[in-house]
Motif scaffolding. Structure first.
Motif, PDB file in Angstrom:
ATOM      1  N   ASP A 102      -3.315   2.454  10.926  1.00 53.52           N
ATOM      2  CA  ASP A 102      -3.823   1.083  10.707  1.00 53.52           C
ATOM      3  C   ASP A 102      -5.315   1.117  10.450  1.00 53.52           C
ATOM      4  O   ASP A 102      -6.131   1.644  11.425  1.00 53.52           O
TER       5      ASP A 102
ATOM      6  N   THR B  56      -2.116   0.576   6.468  1.00 60.46           N
ATOM      7  CA  THR B  56      -2.405   1.090   5.022  1.00 60.46           C
ATOM      8  C   THR B  56      -1.394   2.411   4.774  1.00 60.46           C
ATOM      9  O   THR B  56      -0.945   2.489   3.561  1.00 60.46           O
TER      10      THR B  56
ATOM     11  N   HIS C  70       0.341  -7.527   7.746  1.00 64.44           N
ATOM     12  CA  HIS C  70       0.336  -7.016   9.069  1.00 64.44           C
ATOM     13  C   HIS C  70       1.832  -6.493   9.419  1.00 64.44           C
ATOM     14  O   HIS C  70       2.251  -6.519  10.692  1.00 64.44           O
TER      15      HIS C  70
ATOM     16  N   TRP D 227       0.826  -1.094  -0.026  1.00 61.04           N
ATOM     17  CA  TRP D 227      -0.112   0.032  -0.132  1.00 61.04           C
ATOM     18  C   TRP D 227       0.847   1.215   0.116  1.00 61.04           C
ATOM     19  O   TRP D 227       1.808   1.473  -0.882  1.00 61.04           O
TER      20      TRP D 227
ATOM     21  N   ILE E   2      -3.982  -4.033   9.803  1.00 62.55           N
ATOM     22  CA  ILE E   2      -3.981  -3.917   8.315  1.00 62.55           C
ATOM     23  C   ILE E   2      -3.509  -2.554   8.093  1.00 62.55           C
ATOM     24  O   ILE E   2      -4.236  -1.361   8.012  1.00 62.55           O
TER      25      ILE E   2
ATOM     26  N   SER F 123      -0.370  -4.375   3.678  1.00 62.60           N
ATOM     27  CA  SER F 123      -1.396  -4.653   4.608  1.00 62.60           C
ATOM     28  C   SER F 123      -1.977  -5.916   5.019  1.00 62.60           C
ATOM     29  O   SER F 123      -2.403  -6.045   6.108  1.00 62.60           O
ATOM     30  N   THR F 124      -1.951  -6.845   3.993  1.00 71.35           N
ATOM     31  CA  THR F 124      -2.432  -8.244   4.356  1.00 71.35           C
ATOM     32  C   THR F 124      -1.524  -9.014   5.342  1.00 71.35           C
ATOM     33  O   THR F 124      -1.680 -10.019   5.702  1.00 71.35           O
TER      34      THR F 124
END
Length: 428
Positions: free
Chosen positions: A416, A402, A376, A358, A400, A373-374
């Motif tokens: 987050d 971002t 963490h 991201w 997540i 993001s995925t």
């Protein structure tokens, strides 16, 4: 016998008879008489003087000279005593100490300041006291001058006024990661920025609010008068003006430094959506239209948008470094770089290992930080290499992540999305 002697005498007398001097005339006689009179006068004067001396001597009368009157010294007047001035006592200045405690300092050097000066170096946990005290009624304000490497230290009870006693209640807590504005209930944060003064800005992806967190504050303040449908990116220019995009309405708003009033930025270009914005050192605005995979540039003072590149399929987020290079992510694998002034993008080696890249941020050394993001996690791509490591977050676990941003000291900020939160990480 006697008769004989008498005859002899008579003969002698007759023998000395004085005869007249017939040859002197009357004038000579007159002159002679005058001279004789003068001589006799002088003789008589001398006799008188001799007689006076003789009389004085023969009578033995001592003539005592009349003594001159003795001068009796006048007594000097007694001086009036000059009073000894009473010394003004030196005022006693009471100084009060300023200090407190430090915790969490696991390494490095922490430098504290009081009232912008009186630097104090701290290298271990425990109590501390500034070398310079403060006077009665004074104020104190303790700040962090230099953070220890890899740690963030915050000050509680930092300031006070009208001091009447020693201060020992200041608390310094250090950690690798701290949560910002923990008392504020955010909704799905998506972006984060930090201005040169240390103010932190963030926006809710779906909640519609834009927040500002002042340095040292534990709460965030919503910027009034501006509610977004979807936060489509944030940017700061070199003057501190804040730009915010609404991804749904495709409007870009500007909030001047020190103001809470937002004004629309005029752009002669239609966008299907706006997923991110950025501003370069010259004040040019960059807008990403995710649906068109296109990045546009609007020069400062202009409303005309020109296409920079559409070479990155699915381009969604963009970041500029100090040299004007663009870094583009697609919310998928990899990070792309578009050289300043260029139109073609190249994939940064090794970045495809980041599955869902991201927002990015680039520090002064050229290191790239990427929100995964995925995963963490937040990743760091070392400048000029394909070496990728993840950034430690201390006692906090990300959900997540971002949005990412950097301050002038190199500290990293993370927004987050879920569970929502805003974090500051000591220089990675």
């Amino acid at each position: 016998m006697r008769h004989h002697e008498s005859r002899k005498v008579k003969k002698k007398v007759r023998h000395f008879n004085i005869r007249p001097l017939p040859y002197f005339d009357a004038n000579v006689m007159k002159l002679f008489s005058s001279l004789l009179a003068g001589v006799l006068a002088m003789a008589l004067a001398g006799c008188v003087l001799d007689s006076s001396d003789s009389t004085s001597t023969s009578s033995h009368v001592a003539v005592t000279p009349t003594p001159e009157p003795t001068s009796v010294p006048t007594a000097a007047p007694t001086p009036t005593p000059v009073p000894t001035p009473t010394a003004t006592p030196t005022p006693v200045v009471t100084l009060y100490t300023v200090g407190g405690t430090v915790s969490g300092l696991t390494g490095g050097t922490l430098i504290l300041q009081n009232n912008g000066a009186d630097a104090l170096t701290v290298t271990a946990n425990g109590t501390f006291t500034f070398a310079t005290g403060i006077t009665l009624g004074s104020s104190y304000n303790v700040t962090v001058g230099t953070q220890p490497a890899g740690l963030i230290c915050k000050v509680s009870g930092a300031s006070g006024s009208n001091v009447v006693a020693d201060v020992a209640t200041i608390a310094i807590s250090c950690a690798q990661t701290i949560k910002l504005a923990p008392a504020t209930a955010f909704a799905s944060l998506g972006y984060v920025l930090v201005d040169p003064a240390g103010n932190v800005y963030t926006c809710e992806t779906f909640g519609g609010h834009v927040y500002k967190i002042a340095p040292g504050s534990t709460t965030a303040t919503a910027i009034p008068g501006l509610t977004l449908n979807i936060c489509g990116g944030m940017a700061l220019d070199t003057s501190g003006n804040l730009y915010i995009a609404d991804g749904n309405t495709t409007a870009v708003w500007k909030i001047a430094l020190g103001s809470n009033t937002s004004t629309a930025v005029t752009i002669n270009q239609s966008f299907s959506t706006i997923s991110d914005i950025a501003i370069d050192a010259a004040g040019a605005l960059y807008v990403v239209d995710e649906n068109a995979s296109s990045i546009y540039k609007i020069p400062a003072g202009s409303s005309t948008a020109t296409l920079v590149t559409n070479s990155v399929t699915g381009a969604a987020l963009v970041t500029l470094d100090a040299s004007g290079n663009l870094y583009v992510t697609t919310l998928g694998a990899g990070v792309y770089k578009v050289p300043a002034g260029g139109t073609s993008a190249t994939l940064i080696p090794g970045s495809t290992s980041i599955a869902n890249a991201w927002k990015t941020a680039v520090d002064a050394a050229g290191n790239i930080f990427v929100a995964g993001s995925t995963d963490h996690l937040v990743y760091k791509i070392a400048a000029g290499t394909n070496t990728i490591t993840h950034v430690a977050t201390g006692s906090f676990s990300l959900g997540i992540p971002t949005g990412v941003a950097l301050d002038s000291a190199g500290n990293l900020y993370v927004a987050d999305l879920n569970p929502t939160g805003l974090y500051e990480i000591g220089t990675p």
